[in-house]
Scaffold this motif. Structure first.
Motif, short mmCIF file in Angstrom:
data_model
loop_
_atom_site.label_atom_id
_atom_site.label_comp_id
_atom_site.label_asym_id
_atom_site.label_seq_id
_atom_site.Cartn_x
_atom_site.Cartn_y
_atom_site.Cartn_z
N GLN A 99 80.78 -17.97 30.66
CA GLN A 99 80.51 -19.87 29.59
C GLN A 99 79.99 -20.51 28.20
O GLN A 99 78.62 -20.46 29.54
CB GLN A 99 81.45 -20.71 30.43
CG GLN A 99 82.41 -19.68 31.74
CD GLN A 99 83.66 -19.34 30.65
OE1 GLN A 99 84.30 -20.19 30.50
NE2 GLN A 99 83.89 -18.58 31.05
N ILE A 100 79.91 -20.84 27.81
CA ILE A 100 79.48 -21.59 26.56
C ILE A 100 79.64 -23.38 27.29
O ILE A 100 80.42 -23.42 28.12
CB ILE A 100 80.08 -21.62 25.90
CG1 ILE A 100 80.41 -20.36 25.22
CG2 ILE A 100 78.99 -22.71 24.70
CD1 ILE A 100 78.37 -19.28 24.95
N GLY A 101 78.40 -23.68 27.67
CA GLY A 101 77.77 -24.46 28.07
C GLY A 101 76.85 -25.68 26.92
O GLY A 101 76.36 -24.63 25.88
N TYR A 102 76.83 -26.67 27.12
CA TYR A 102 76.11 -27.73 26.45
C TYR A 102 75.42 -29.30 26.78
O TYR A 102 76.10 -29.40 28.55
CB TYR A 102 77.47 -28.95 25.41
CG TYR A 102 77.94 -27.93 24.50
CD1 TYR A 102 77.78 -26.33 23.92
CD2 TYR A 102 79.20 -26.93 25.57
CE1 TYR A 102 78.13 -25.86 22.44
CE2 TYR A 102 79.41 -25.60 23.93
CZ TYR A 102 79.17 -25.63 23.37
OH TYR A 102 80.14 -24.42 22.21
N LEU A 103 74.18 -29.00 26.33
CA LEU A 103 73.57 -30.23 26.41
C LEU A 103 74.50 -31.51 26.09
O LEU A 103 75.07 -31.79 25.18
CB LEU A 103 72.06 -30.31 26.54
CG LEU A 103 71.91 -28.87 26.79
CD1 LEU A 103 70.13 -29.00 26.10
CD2 LEU A 103 71.68 -29.26 28.40
N THR A 104 73.94 -32.95 26.94
CA THR A 104 74.83 -34.09 26.45
C THR A 104 73.31 -34.18 25.37
O THR A 104 72.24 -34.77 25.48
CB THR A 104 74.34 -34.98 27.97
OG1 THR A 104 73.21 -35.89 28.23
CG2 THR A 104 75.41 -34.35 28.61
N ALA A 105 73.16 -35.99 25.07
CA ALA A 105 72.76 -36.26 23.96
C ALA A 105 71.26 -36.46 24.46
O ALA A 105 70.22 -36.99 24.50
CB ALA A 105 72.71 -37.37 23.20
N ALA A 106 71.71 -37.37 25.87
CA ALA A 106 70.48 -37.97 26.86
C ALA A 106 69.45 -36.72 27.16
O ALA A 106 68.37 -37.06 27.10
CB ALA A 106 71.18 -38.82 28.07
N GLU A 107 70.35 -35.44 27.58
CA GLU A 107 69.68 -34.44 28.09
C GLU A 107 68.61 -33.95 27.23
O GLU A 107 67.43 -33.88 27.64
CB GLU A 107 70.29 -33.15 28.83
CG GLU A 107 71.02 -33.24 29.66
CD GLU A 107 71.91 -33.09 30.53
OE1 GLU A 107 72.19 -32.16 30.91
OE2 GLU A 107 72.99 -32.16 29.48
#
Length: 327
Positions: free
Chosen positions: A210-218
């Motif tokens: 599954q495709i995941g993403y990082l937050t701006a804070a991360e």
């Protein structure tokens, strides 16, 4: 499995991402990354930069230099290839490349490249190296990362890296070109970008990730980790101690192992340093402290080395081999 797309070409950012996932994010399922870099040299955790890197060439051509948290040898990478990272929750601390290499080999075969595993951590096509891997463990997570050469600048690779004379002699090679090859020879009509896209598609097909993403804070936090953990000064920071004795050997299936040491007037260890391109999670400072002040006698040293390597093995190395090298 989670697949995290990586856009950054900055090796420090990408190593910071690996570290963040293992130490802070701590995912409950495997995570797969596929990434590339600007021209970069990556030094193994236990290696000495002066022995492995041609600093004048690296500085003159603005090649990034970074020290990995994994063992193994120094590699050169650029946008003509890509790197893969597989992070897996795993309580087993033994270094094992089999599952990661099987995944990458399966994906390469699916896109028509007949690569196979050879030796301890490499993938080869027609007997020539196209991929090297390294590995380390932190707090219940295993990280396996490796490179894939597609259309890398082999001339820069040959000039940026210095092959250890001990390894040259043992493997009967004179240059990097003799043992490495670009995959573009298999797929001359592809670009490096096409290769990476096809590999990504094959990996997603095999794993069902599954495709995941990082937050701006991360993403912002990764910049802090990159500066703290993967600065260029850490690569060139050298051990300024002068050693009277240096014993070095290439051991098949293990790599180059070098032990340098000094003895005081009573023939006790006053300084010692272990280095090489081996794979291990060993704490070098702890290993070295265990021998300082001890007599340079085989009967004294043998049980100490056995205990240290029982706690943190060096992949493929038996304690008696290290003892023999010391003496």
């Amino acid at each position: 499995m989670i697949y995290l797309p990586v856009d950054s070409l900055d090796v420090r950012h990408n190593f910071a991402l690996e570290y963040y996932l293992m130490t802070e994010k701590r995912p409950s399922e495997p995570v797969l990354l596929l990434w590339s870099t600007t021209p970069t040299v990556m030094l193994g955790k236990f290696q000495t930069a002066e022995n492995e890197l041609n600093r004048p060439f690296i500085d003159a051509h603005h090649i990034a230099a970074v020290r990995r948290l994994s063992g193994g040898g120094t590699i050169y990478t650029d946008q003509g290839g890509c790197q893969f990272t597989l992070i897996t929750p795993d309580k087993d601390t033994a270094i094992d490349f089999s599952s990661g290499l099987s995944l990458i080999t399966g994906a390469l075969n699916q896109i028509g490249i007949k690569a196979q595993n050879d030796s301890r951590n490499d993938l080869v096509v027609d007997g020539r190296k196209v991929s090297g891997s390294a590995q380390y463990m932190i707090n219940g997570f295993r990280l396996h990362h490796g490179s894939l050469l597609f259309d890398a600048n082999m001339d820069w690779m040959a000039q940026a890296l210095q092959v250890d004379p001990v390894k040259k002699q043992a493997k009967h090679i004179n240059s990097v070109h003799q043992r490495t090859v670009n995959l573009i020879e298999q797929k001359p009509n592809w670009t490096a970008q096409e290769f990476k896209r096809k590999l990504e598609k094959a990996l997603l097909n095999i794993t069902g990730a599954q495709i995941g993403y990082l937050t701006a804070a991360e993403k912002k936090h990764l910049q802090e980790i990159a500066g703290q953990r993967f600065s260029e000064t850490a690569v060139w920071r050298s051990d300024n101690r002068k050693f009277d004795h240096v014993h070095k050997r290439y051991l098949t299936g293990i790599g180059v192992v070098s032990v340098a040491f000094n003895l005081d007037q009573e023939q006790h260890f006053s300084a010692i340093h272990l280095s090489g391109d081996f794979f291990s999670n060993i704490n070098l400072q702890q290993f070295e402290r265990s021998l300082i002040g001890k007599a340079y006698q085989q009967r004294v040293v043998t049980p100490i080395i056995e205990h240290q390597l029982q706690q943190s093995p060096i992949k493929g190395l038996q304690p008696e081999q290290l003892t023999e090298l010391l003496f």
